[in-house]
Each structure stands twice: as C-alpha cells, then as structure tokens.
Enzyme design. Structure first.
Site, PDB file in Angstrom:
ATOM      1  N   THR A 133       0.810  -1.219   0.000  1.00  0.00           N
ATOM      2  CA  THR A 133       0.000   0.000   0.000  1.00  0.00           C
ATOM      3  C   THR A 133       0.849   1.277   0.000  1.00  0.00           C
ATOM      4  O   THR A 133       1.992   1.264   0.473  1.00  0.00           O
ATOM      5  CB  THR A 133      -0.893  -0.006   1.273  1.00  0.00           C
ATOM      6  OG1 THR A 133      -1.539   1.246   1.408  1.00  0.00           O
ATOM      7  CG2 THR A 133      -0.087  -0.266   2.544  1.00  0.00           C
ATOM      8  N   ASP A 134       0.245   2.359  -0.456  1.00  0.00           N
ATOM      9  CA  ASP A 134       0.928   3.667  -0.394  1.00  0.00           C
ATOM     10  C   ASP A 134       0.996   4.181   1.044  1.00  0.00           C
ATOM     11  O   ASP A 134       1.748   5.118   1.341  1.00  0.00           O
ATOM     12  CB  ASP A 134       0.223   4.696  -1.293  1.00  0.00           C
ATOM     13  CG  ASP A 134      -1.241   4.956  -0.950  1.00  0.00           C
ATOM     14  OD1 ASP A 134      -1.759   4.339   0.000  1.00  0.00           O
ATOM     15  OD2 ASP A 134      -1.866   5.785  -1.637  1.00  0.00           O
ATOM     16  N   GLU A 135       0.201   3.576   1.944  1.00  0.00           N
ATOM     17  CA  GLU A 135       0.156   4.086   3.324  1.00  0.00           C
ATOM     18  C   GLU A 135       1.486   3.906   4.050  1.00  0.00           C
ATOM     19  O   GLU A 135       1.716   4.548   5.078  1.00  0.00           O
ATOM     20  CB  GLU A 135      -0.963   3.399   4.115  1.00  0.00           C
ATOM     21  CG  GLU A 135      -2.322   3.670   3.518  1.00  0.00           C
ATOM     22  CD  GLU A 135      -3.471   3.503   4.490  1.00  0.00           C
ATOM     23  OE1 GLU A 135      -3.234   3.356   5.691  1.00  0.00           O
ATOM     24  OE2 GLU A 135      -4.620   3.526   4.023  1.00  0.00           O
ATOM     25  N   TYR A 159      -2.328  -0.684  10.906  1.00  0.00           N
ATOM     26  CA  TYR A 159      -2.399  -1.338   9.595  1.00  0.00           C
ATOM     27  C   TYR A 159      -1.167  -1.025   8.751  1.00  0.00           C
ATOM     28  O   TYR A 159      -0.487  -1.925   8.254  1.00  0.00           O
ATOM     29  CB  TYR A 159      -3.679  -0.892   8.851  1.00  0.00           C
ATOM     30  CG  TYR A 159      -3.624  -1.184   7.354  1.00  0.00           C
ATOM     31  CD1 TYR A 159      -3.714  -2.487   6.878  1.00  0.00           C
ATOM     32  CD2 TYR A 159      -3.451  -0.150   6.425  1.00  0.00           C
ATOM     33  CE1 TYR A 159      -3.638  -2.762   5.505  1.00  0.00           C
ATOM     34  CE2 TYR A 159      -3.374  -0.413   5.063  1.00  0.00           C
ATOM     35  CZ  TYR A 159      -3.473  -1.719   4.609  1.00  0.00           C
ATOM     36  OH  TYR A 159      -3.389  -1.991   3.265  1.00  0.00           O
ATOM     37  N   LYS A 163       1.874  -3.452   7.306  1.00  0.00           N
ATOM     38  CA  LYS A 163       2.199  -3.624   5.880  1.00  0.00           C
ATOM     39  C   LYS A 163       3.658  -3.226   5.623  1.00  0.00           C
ATOM     40  O   LYS A 163       4.359  -3.867   4.829  1.00  0.00           O
ATOM     41  CB  LYS A 163       1.261  -2.781   5.001  1.00  0.00           C
ATOM     42  CG  LYS A 163      -0.181  -3.243   4.969  1.00  0.00           C
ATOM     43  CD  LYS A 163      -0.385  -4.634   4.401  1.00  0.00           C
ATOM     44  CE  LYS A 163      -0.159  -4.714   2.905  1.00  0.00           C
ATOM     45  NZ  LYS A 163      -0.497  -6.064   2.357  1.00  0.00           N
TER      46      LYS A 163
END
Ligand code: NAD
Ligand code: DAU
Length: 352
Positions: A133-135, A159, A163
């Site tokens: 993810t970009d997060e 989260y 990741k």
C-alpha cells in the site's frame, strides 16, 4: 503451470482472479482464510471453471502452503491476503500483526523452501509478488511531491505499520536469499466487490438506505483513487515485465478530498437512481468524529511503472466511479448477503 493467489476471495484478489482467468488459460489456485472480508460469492462465476481451484486456508500454515506449491507446480505467488481496514486496526491490531507480518513471513518461508528445491529452469522463472500500500510512506503535506519508490517509510497506523513490516520482510528475503520478489505499493482501490466498510461502498449502501454518509473530521483528507481493474492490469504487467527485487508504485493520478469523493458519488446516484422526494443524496452527508491519527494526504508517483513497464491507468475517477456505482446498483443481492451479522456489529461499534 499455475499461479497461487492468496486473499483471492477479498476485494482486489477476487477482481484479479476473475480478470486473470478471463484472459489466460493458466490455472489459478485461490487460497483464502475466508475471514469476515472473504466472500466466495465474489468467485461464484468460476464455479464450473476447471482452471480455478479454491482452497480455504491460512497463509500462516506452512505445510498447507508448501503442499499447494508442490502439488500445483506453482510458478508465481501473488500475496493479496491481509487484514486491510485501518479503522479495524485501530480497534484491534492483533490480527494485523498475525496475518500481515507473521503470515507474510511464513508465506515467504514456504515459497523459499519450495523455490530452493526447484530445478534450474523452474527456479529461474519463479516469482513472488507482494501486494502492498501507499500508506507505508505516511502522510504528505499539500505541497509535497507524491511518494516515489525511493521515499522513506513512515507508517502511522497499526495497519500501515504491519504492511511496512511485511514489505521489509519481502525485501530482506530478496537481499538475503535471492528469492525473486517484487512489491507493488498501490493507492486506494475502488470498484466491484469491495466490502462496505470502506468509504465508497459504505456511502453507496448508506445513501440507498437513507442513512448518514459519515465523513470523518472536516473531509479535507486526500487520497489517490485507483480503479481496481487498473490495479489488476498493473499487477499482471509487473509479474511479466518487472525487475526482480524492485518495488513499483501503482497510482491513479486521481487525488481527491474525501468530501469531493462523496459529493461526486452523490451526484452520480442522483442521476442514476434519483430519490423519490427529489432531494439530493448529498443532504445525507454527516460530519463525524475523526479517525485517530488520520493521515492527511496520500499521493502516488507512478511514473516508474509508466517508464519501465508502460503501464498507466485507463479510468479517470469519474468513469471508474460511475462503473462502480452501476455495479452496486445491479448487484443488490450481493450487497444484501454481506450486510448481515458481523457487518452490523462492526457498524454499531464504529459509528454508534
Ligand atoms: P480485503 O480485506 O478485501 O481482502 C483480504 C482477503 O484476505 C480476504 O478475502 C480475507 O479472507 C483474506 N485473508 C485474511 N487473512 C488471511 C490469512 N491469514 N490467510 C489467507 N487469507 C487471508 O482486502 P483488499 O482490499 O482486497 O486488499 C488486498 C491487498 O491489497 C491487501 O494486502 C491490502 O493491504 C492491499 N491494498 C489494498 C488497497 C485497497 O484500497 N483496498 C490499496 C492498496 C493495497
Ligand atoms: O491507501 C491505500 C489504502 O486504502 C489501503 O492500503 C487500505 O487497505 C484501504 O482500506 C484504504 O485505506 P483508507 O483508510 O484510505 O480507506 P477507507 O475507505 O477506510 O477511507 C478512505 C478515506 O475516507 C480515509 O481518509 C478515511 C475516510 N473515511 C472512511 C470511512 C470508512 C470517512 O471519512 N468515513 C468513513 O466512514
């Protein structure tokens, strides 16, 4: 040869499997634990497809995974399996650590053990593609350049931290053991089969049921939106043409505030399914308590994928969102099956 897709009954995984089998004769083994987010109905159109094999199980289960890798002579593993919802990670992070970190670790170890024993040709062709993810890049200010693959990881939620940890493990298995991996860090996906805990399907469902459309805080947080089928194409292209050990950012070049997203959604619904009282769905927009640690802005610079692999998204936000709304309007039964039991408990816990 066959590919193994983990998390295949979830939102992106199921879109990927359907997309793959619509254009390839190569078999797919779908492995999914069927948590609250996994839904076999997403794959029901494949019930009579002899190229598809569904297995219920955990990526954490090394024996199971190793047996599947050997039995089906898997040539690529695509890891979509994860706990994926930020709000749930704030309430209860344990499953995120177990699946996203420990699960990815065990999956890497199963893949490494299988890959080590392959003969030279098969070994050379084997790939492990990790979906992330970009997060992991953390929050950007409004003037910052969109995140590139070279940016530092600064995850802020349980989260995104889980990741980020999984991405580091994938990288380490390449650097240390030379396992042929790639990582794809994507922006916010939307489209068919997305579980209605995420902003877009939640607002479609609530709009149609006359309920509030909950916007956290002031609604000025920015996300980059990517139509799920564009993401699936990017994954296929990375698998085919990606450079081993590299990471690729996958973005839609569609930065929108949350308020803009919900207002656009309401305008599409007003046109496709006008309310009987003539009012706009936008009147249901309600500002609610903000998400703790809510990241202000994510944005993805996907130019590496364009220059190296010649991929770009095909959908604009408006065309992709229209397709999405139409899909939900045409698939009421799917939605009705999902929004029972556990889903009601979640809505009660998060929004009451
Ligand atoms: P999802 O929550 O819809 O689906 C996850 C799937 O994984 C479910 O079917 C679930 O049953 C399965 N699963 C969970 N734990 C498992 C385990 N231990 N073993 C096997 N299966 C398990 O998630 P999604 O939105 O489809 O996301 C897929 C992947 O893409 C995730 O890795 C997520 O981090 C990543 N991602 C998602 C988005 C997005 O906008 N949805 C954006 C970028 C990256
Ligand atoms: O950026 C990629 C990520 O996108 C993925 O890695 C995650 O798996 C995926 O869930 C998604 O995370 P977000 O937190 O951005 O998605 P969500 O749909 O939950 O929220 C989108 C934005 O809308 C976010 O700023 C929070 C806000 N929001 C969300 C919900 C559920 C609201 O304002 N109200 C809501 O009820």
């Amino acid at each position: 040869m066959t590919i193994l897709v983990t998390g295949a009954a979830g939102f992106i995984g199921s879109n990927f499997v359907l997309d793959w089998l619509s254009q390839s004769k190569e078999d797919v083994v779908s492995l999914d634990l069927l948590t609250y987010a996994g839904n076999l109905e997403n794959l029901s159109s494949l019930n009579n497809n002899t190229h598809h094999h569904f297995v219920q199980g955990n990526i954490d289960d090394r024996d199971l995974v190793l047996n599947l890798l050997k039995k089906y002579r898997i040539r690529a593993v695509l890891n979509f399996a994860a706990e994926s919802h930020v709000d749930r990670s704030i309430h209860q992070s344990k499953d995120f650590i177990e699946t996203n970190i420990v699960g990815t670790y065990n999956l890497l170890e199963s893949a490494r053990s299988y890959w080590n024993d392959l003969d030279q040709n098969l070994k050379q062709d084997f790939r492990f593609l990790h979906i992330s993810t970009d997060e992991v890049y953390g929050s950007l200010n409004s003037s910052d350049h969109p995140s590139t693959e070279k940016d530092t990881y600064k995850p802020n939620s349980p989260y995104s931290a889980s990741k980020a940890a999984s991405d580091h493990l994938v990288r380490a298995w390449f650097q240390t053991y030379k396992l042929p991996v790639f990582t794809a860090n994507s922006a916010n996906n939307y489209g068919p089969y997305q579980f209605p805990e995420k902003l877009i399907p939640l607002c479609i469902l609530n709009a149609l049921n006359g309920k509030p459309l909950p916007i956290y805080g002031d609604g000025q947080q920015i996300r980059d939106w990517l139509y799920v089928k564009d993401h699936c194409t990017a994954i296929r292209e990375i698998l085919k043409h990606g450079q081993i050990g590299e990471t690729y950012n996958v973005g839609g070049w569609n930065e929108k505030t949350n308020l803009e997203v919900v207002e656009t959604l309401c305008a599409i619904l007003d046109e496709l399914k006008p309310k009987s009282d003539g009012k706009s769905y936008a009147e249901q927009i309600t500002f609610v308590k903000d998400r703790p640690g809510h990241d202000k802005r994510y944005a993805i610079d996907a130019s590496k994928l364009r220059s190296e692999i010649n991929w770009q998204p095909q959908e604009s936000f408006e065309t992709g969102l229209r397709k999405t709304v139409l899909w939900y309007l045409e698939n009421e039964t799917w939605m009705n099956h999902i929004v029972s039991g556990e889903y009601q408990d979640w809505v009660q816990k998060q929004y009451s």
